[in-house]
Design a protein around this motif. Structure first.
Motif, PDB file in Angstrom:
ATOM      1  N   MET A   1       0.823  -1.190   0.000  1.00 53.22           N
ATOM      2  CA  MET A   1       0.000   0.000   0.000  1.00 53.22           C
ATOM      3  C   MET A   1       0.871   1.260   0.000  1.00 53.22           C
ATOM      4  N   LYS A   2       1.973   1.177   0.736  1.00 47.61           N
ATOM      5  CA  LYS A   2       2.894   2.309   0.795  1.00 47.61           C
ATOM      6  C   LYS A   2       3.429   2.636  -0.594  1.00 47.61           C
ATOM      7  N   GLU A   3       3.746   1.624  -1.365  1.00 48.63           N
ATOM      8  CA  GLU A   3       4.261   1.821  -2.719  1.00 48.63           C
ATOM      9  C   GLU A   3       3.194   2.444  -3.622  1.00 48.63           C
ATOM     10  N   LEU A   4       1.951   2.048  -3.437  1.00 47.14           N
ATOM     11  CA  LEU A   4       0.858   2.607  -4.228  1.00 47.14           C
ATOM     12  C   LEU A   4       0.719   4.102  -3.966  1.00 47.14           C
ATOM     13  N   ILE A   5       0.762   4.492  -2.714  1.00 51.54           N
ATOM     14  CA  ILE A   5       0.644   5.911  -2.371  1.00 51.54           C
ATOM     15  C   ILE A   5       1.807   6.696  -2.975  1.00 51.54           C
ATOM     16  N   GLU A   6       3.015   6.158  -2.866  1.00 51.66           N
ATOM     17  CA  GLU A   6       4.175   6.840  -3.448  1.00 51.66           C
ATOM     18  C   GLU A   6       4.045   6.948  -4.962  1.00 51.66           C
ATOM     19  N   THR A   7       3.555   5.909  -5.610  1.00 48.21           N
ATOM     20  CA  THR A   7       3.387   5.912  -7.062  1.00 48.21           C
ATOM     21  C   THR A   7       2.396   6.983  -7.507  1.00 48.21           C
ATOM     22  N   ILE A   8       1.373   7.225  -6.704  1.00 46.00           N
ATOM     23  CA  ILE A   8       0.372   8.230  -7.038  1.00 46.00           C
ATOM     24  C   ILE A   8       0.891   9.637  -6.762  1.00 46.00           C
ATOM     25  N   VAL A   9       1.542   9.833  -5.639  1.00 48.73           N
ATOM     26  CA  VAL A   9       1.884  11.176  -5.169  1.00 48.73           C
ATOM     27  C   VAL A   9       3.142  11.738  -5.828  1.00 48.73           C
ATOM     28  N   LYS A  10       4.170  10.932  -6.025  1.00 49.25           N
ATOM     29  CA  LYS A  10       5.453  11.449  -6.521  1.00 49.25           C
ATOM     30  C   LYS A  10       5.354  12.185  -7.861  1.00 49.25           C
ATOM     31  N   PRO A  11       4.569  11.736  -8.834  1.00 51.72           N
ATOM     32  CA  PRO A  11       4.461  12.509 -10.084  1.00 51.72           C
ATOM     33  C   PRO A  11       3.726  13.846  -9.917  1.00 51.72           C
ATOM     34  N   LEU A  12       2.966  14.006  -8.850  1.00 53.02           N
ATOM     35  CA  LEU A  12       2.202  15.230  -8.645  1.00 53.02           C
ATOM     36  C   LEU A  12       3.039  16.374  -8.086  1.00 53.02           C
ATOM     37  N   VAL A  13       4.118  16.064  -7.383  1.00 55.56           N
ATOM     38  CA  VAL A  13       4.838  17.066  -6.610  1.00 55.56           C
ATOM     39  C   VAL A  13       6.119  17.519  -7.313  1.00 55.56           C
ATOM     40  N   ASP A  14       6.631  18.682  -6.905  1.00 54.02           N
ATOM     41  CA  ASP A  14       7.887  19.210  -7.439  1.00 54.02           C
ATOM     42  C   ASP A  14       9.108  18.614  -6.735  1.00 54.02           C
ATOM     43  N   PHE A  15       8.915  18.160  -5.489  1.00 56.69           N
ATOM     44  CA  PHE A  15      10.007  17.601  -4.696  1.00 56.69           C
ATOM     45  C   PHE A  15       9.680  16.150  -4.323  1.00 56.69           C
ATOM     46  N   PRO A  16       9.821  15.206  -5.284  1.00 54.49           N
ATOM     47  CA  PRO A  16       9.442  13.815  -4.997  1.00 54.49           C
ATOM     48  C   PRO A  16      10.319  13.145  -3.943  1.00 54.49           C
ATOM     49  N   ASP A  17      11.536  13.655  -3.733  1.00 56.14           N
ATOM     50  CA  ASP A  17      12.405  13.056  -2.721  1.00 56.14           C
ATOM     51  C   ASP A  17      11.927  13.355  -1.305  1.00 56.14           C
ATOM     52  N   ASP A  18      11.086  14.377  -1.150  1.00 55.91           N
ATOM     53  CA  ASP A  18      10.571  14.745   0.170  1.00 55.91           C
ATOM     54  C   ASP A  18       9.315  13.970   0.564  1.00 55.91           C
ATOM     55  N   VAL A  19       8.816  13.134  -0.326  1.00 58.47           N
ATOM     56  CA  VAL A  19       7.624  12.341  -0.018  1.00 58.47           C
ATOM     57  C   VAL A  19       8.010  11.225   0.949  1.00 58.47           C
ATOM     58  N   ASN A  37       6.734  18.033   0.944  1.00 58.25           N
ATOM     59  CA  ASN A  37       7.333  19.345   1.101  1.00 58.25           C
ATOM     60  C   ASN A  37       6.237  20.389   1.285  1.00 58.25           C
ATOM     61  N   LYS A  38       6.540  21.411   2.053  1.00 55.73           N
ATOM     62  CA  LYS A  38       5.557  22.466   2.335  1.00 55.73           C
ATOM     63  C   LYS A  38       5.034  23.113   1.051  1.00 55.73           C
ATOM     64  N   ASN A  39       5.902  23.257   0.054  1.00 57.39           N
ATOM     65  CA  ASN A  39       5.503  23.882  -1.213  1.00 57.39           C
ATOM     66  C   ASN A  39       4.599  22.988  -2.053  1.00 57.39           C
ATOM     67  N   ASP A  40       4.555  21.701  -1.761  1.00 58.22           N
ATOM     68  CA  ASP A  40       3.743  20.758  -2.532  1.00 58.22           C
ATOM     69  C   ASP A  40       2.395  20.449  -1.901  1.00 58.22           C
ATOM     70  N   MET A  41       2.111  21.004  -0.741  1.00 57.44           N
ATOM     71  CA  MET A  41       0.860  20.682  -0.048  1.00 57.44           C
ATOM     72  C   MET A  41      -0.363  20.987  -0.908  1.00 57.44           C
ATOM     73  N   GLY A  42      -0.363  22.125  -1.581  1.00 53.52           N
ATOM     74  CA  GLY A  42      -1.499  22.502  -2.416  1.00 53.52           C
ATOM     75  C   GLY A  42      -1.734  21.542  -3.559  1.00 53.52           C
ATOM     76  N   LYS A  43      -0.665  21.002  -4.110  1.00 55.80           N
ATOM     77  CA  LYS A  43      -0.800  20.066  -5.228  1.00 55.80           C
ATOM     78  C   LYS A  43      -1.369  18.732  -4.772  1.00 55.80           C
ATOM     79  N   VAL A  44      -1.001  18.310  -3.572  1.00 55.37           N
ATOM     80  CA  VAL A  44      -1.485  17.028  -3.062  1.00 55.37           C
ATOM     81  C   VAL A  44      -2.935  17.147  -2.595  1.00 55.37           C
ATOM     82  N   ILE A  45      -3.287  18.285  -2.019  1.00 54.19           N
ATOM     83  CA  ILE A  45      -4.662  18.471  -1.536  1.00 54.19           C
ATOM     84  C   ILE A  45      -5.590  18.831  -2.692  1.00 54.19           C
ATOM     85  N   GLY A  46      -5.166  19.731  -3.572  1.00 51.16           N
ATOM     86  CA  GLY A  46      -5.987  20.115  -4.721  1.00 51.16           C
ATOM     87  C   GLY A  46      -7.066  21.109  -4.343  1.00 51.16           C
TER      88      GLY A  46
END
Length: 76
Positions: A1-19, A37-46
């Motif tokens: 499940m952890k891998e699924l969440i990472e697979t979904i979220v990492k392409p959405l953010v500017d700083f994938p290493d901070d996920v 990352n604090k700068n990516d919160m808006g992208k993850v929440i939408g």
């Protein structure tokens, strides 16, 4: 499940290493704490939480075979 969440979220953010995802398991539920990352919160929440709701829907559907309740929390 952890891998699924990472697979979904990492392409959405500017700083994938901070996920980062922390997993906490109780008797009747599993909690996933997603940190980005604090700068990516808006992208993850939408807008109006639509992206976060879509991510939760996918995670809950994938975890429906488990006999525990899944909770996805998003934080910094």
């Amino acid at each position: 499940m952890k891998e699924l969440i990472e697979t979904i979220v990492k392409p959405l953010v500017d700083f994938p290493d901070d996920v980062a995802i922390q997993v906490t398991e109780d008797d009747d539920r599993i909690t996933y704490l997603l940190s980005v990352n604090k700068n990516d919160m808006g992208k993850v929440i939408g807008k109006q939480g639509r992206v976060a709701k879509a991510i939760r829907t996918i995670v809950y559907a994938a975890g429906s075979q488990q006999h525990k309740k899944l909770v996805l929390e998003i934080g910094e």
